[in-house]
Design an enzyme around this catalytic site. Sequence first.
Site, PDB file in Angstrom:
ATOM      1  N   LYS A  96       0.808  -1.228   0.000  1.00 19.73           N
ATOM      2  CA  LYS A  96       0.000   0.000   0.000  1.00 19.73           C
ATOM      3  C   LYS A  96       0.841   1.279   0.000  1.00 19.73           C
ATOM      4  O   LYS A  96       0.392   2.319  -0.479  1.00 19.73           O
ATOM      5  CB  LYS A  96      -0.918   0.024   1.226  1.00 19.73           C
ATOM      6  CG  LYS A  96      -1.878  -1.151   1.326  1.00 19.73           C
ATOM      7  CD  LYS A  96      -3.158  -0.902   0.571  1.00 19.73           C
ATOM      8  CE  LYS A  96      -4.123  -2.070   0.685  1.00 19.73           C
ATOM      9  NZ  LYS A  96      -5.258  -1.982  -0.238  1.00 19.73           N
ATOM     10  N   GLU A 118      -9.864   5.844   3.456  1.00 20.94           N
ATOM     11  CA  GLU A 118     -10.666   4.806   4.095  1.00 20.94           C
ATOM     12  C   GLU A 118      -9.741   3.615   4.313  1.00 20.94           C
ATOM     13  O   GLU A 118      -8.750   3.462   3.608  1.00 20.94           O
ATOM     14  CB  GLU A 118     -11.834   4.393   3.199  1.00 20.94           C
ATOM     15  CG  GLU A 118     -11.481   3.356   2.133  1.00 20.94           C
ATOM     16  CD  GLU A 118     -10.522   3.848   1.055  1.00 20.94           C
ATOM     17  OE1 GLU A 118     -10.484   5.061   0.822  1.00 20.94           O
ATOM     18  OE2 GLU A 118      -9.820   3.011   0.458  1.00 20.94           O
ATOM     19  N   SER A 389       1.703  -9.682  -0.440  1.00 20.88           N
ATOM     20  CA  SER A 389       1.359  -8.252  -0.401  1.00 20.88           C
ATOM     21  C   SER A 389       1.654  -7.584   0.935  1.00 20.88           C
ATOM     22  O   SER A 389       1.801  -6.361   0.992  1.00 20.88           O
ATOM     23  CB  SER A 389      -0.113  -8.074  -0.760  1.00 20.88           C
ATOM     24  OG  SER A 389      -0.924  -8.864   0.094  1.00 20.88           O
TER      25      SER A 389
HETATM   26  C1  LIG Z   1      -1.503  -6.772   2.982  1.00 17.61           C
HETATM   27  C2  LIG Z   1      -2.726  -6.543   2.150  1.00 17.61           C
HETATM   28  N1  LIG Z   1      -2.880  -7.257   1.027  1.00 17.61           N
HETATM   29  C3  LIG Z   1      -3.956  -7.091   0.232  1.00 17.61           C
HETATM   30  C4  LIG Z   1      -4.969  -6.213   0.574  1.00 17.61           C
HETATM   31  C5  LIG Z   1      -6.168  -6.121  -0.318  1.00 17.61           C
HETATM   32  O1  LIG Z   1      -6.251  -4.946  -1.031  1.00 17.61           O
HETATM   33  P1  LIG Z   1      -5.992  -4.899  -2.590  1.00 17.61           P
HETATM   34  O2  LIG Z   1      -6.895  -5.914  -3.219  1.00 17.61           O
HETATM   35  O3  LIG Z   1      -6.320  -3.506  -2.965  1.00 17.61           O
HETATM   36  O4  LIG Z   1      -4.555  -5.227  -2.830  1.00 17.61           O
HETATM   37  C6  LIG Z   1      -4.857  -5.430   1.743  1.00 17.61           C
HETATM   38  C7  LIG Z   1      -5.890  -4.461   2.114  1.00 17.61           C
HETATM   39  O5  LIG Z   1      -5.925  -3.892   3.147  1.00 17.61           O
HETATM   40  C8  LIG Z   1      -3.702  -5.621   2.544  1.00 17.61           C
HETATM   41  O6  LIG Z   1      -3.534  -4.928   3.690  1.00 17.61           O
END
Ligand SMILES: Cc1ncc(COP(=O)(O)O)c(C=O)c1O
Length: 414
Positions: A96, A118, A389
């Site tokens: 993020k 948000e 992620s």
């Molecule tokens: C570590 C992590 N991975 C994935 C996501 C999912 O979001 P996005 O689909 O936008 O990657 C989030 C959302 O808060 C997150 O904190």
Amino acid sequence: MTDKLQWDADEFGWFGGAGAWGGRFMPEALVSALDELTVAYADAMADPEFVAAFEGALVDYANVPSPLYEAKHLSAEYGVKILLKREDLNHTGAHKIRNVLGQALLTKRMGKTRVIAETGAGQHGVASATAAAYFGLDCTVYMGRVDTERQALNVARMELLGAKVVPVESGSATLKDAINEALRDWVASVDHTAYLFGTAAGPHPFPSMVRDFTRGIGDEARAQCLAKYGRLPDAVAACVGGGSNAIGLFTAFLDDADTAIYGYEAGGDGVETGKHAATIAAGGAGVLHGARTYVLQDEDGQTIESHSISAGLDYPGVGPQHAWLAASGRATYEPVTDTEAMAAFQLLARTEGIIPAIESSHALAGALRLAPKLAAEKGEDAILLVNLSGRGDKDMGTALDYFELASSRKGEAK
Ligand SMILES: Cc1ncc(COP(=O)(O)O)c(C=O)c1O
């Protein structure tokens, strides 16, 4: 399939042709703000100084490029090379930060002094509060009350970073409701406030802008894979909430016809139970938060509540570019249940010494389902690249409850 423009939005934000996916369904009061943002964004991306400042902040502050790690134990167990893109090692612990550094830098360039955001899991809120501190901006974060409870540690982090956290009580008191509240704030404050949207969803230009700020994930992973293994992965995989980490990874591979693309949505208790957030697998076309996309809805077209053990995937919509990639068949989207995700969470901790975010555990669980098929088709040199992620520190409370770790410790103490 190899024409890049095919995957991009047109000037009105439509993916897959006018009226297909995306667009901008917004109250009059925000249309001029979105127009202003669209122009400012295009102007900034054409300015080498802006691009250099963005890339500089990523390298010096956010610790990117993140490494591409070959998970040796998992690879041996599953019979294919499993590579993990370590976005969990970025500053603030998730992908993020890439998006918010881009949007906050743009806010400064537009002469605005305040940002709102948000957040679901709290990672985007923490990243926004961090970027606001870094760039000297005021920051307010809207968060569903339910999420403030399951992600209390992230609330404390945001407050420590100087942000105001507003718990949202309406609806299911989760991410969808936090977005509604942030949009309400933005209508009233748009002259001095920018809305740092947390995922590749929402009205044009957010889906394209968030994709562009996160696409470094895939660009880096593609180059790292080529440099280390001399070829591209056979498949790439990411979890999909709104879709920012997934589109950030997928974009670099869209024109690589030999690389299969997989998105894993939150299957919650199982799609058949109705308690899930598998928007593409089990939703229909509708409008949510300003875009036409797949939405979980009832027969009257009302958005219904989603469920996932991971706050970051608990969203009843999805970014419109994913809707287009699914509808066109370029990417495959499948649900992964809470149970499967938690098994992958534990497996990665025990085999590789990495505690992933529960969101990322969905990507890993889906990839591990795919691995035997890939091994059978392509042999042990097949490469499966998974986006990790984020890191799991924020999810330790959930893990304590789920694996009953706290109670077994209490038992030992007796
Ligand atoms: C570590 C992590 N991975 C994935 C996501 C999912 O979001 P996005 O689909 O936008 O990657 C989030 C959302 O808060 C997150 O904190």
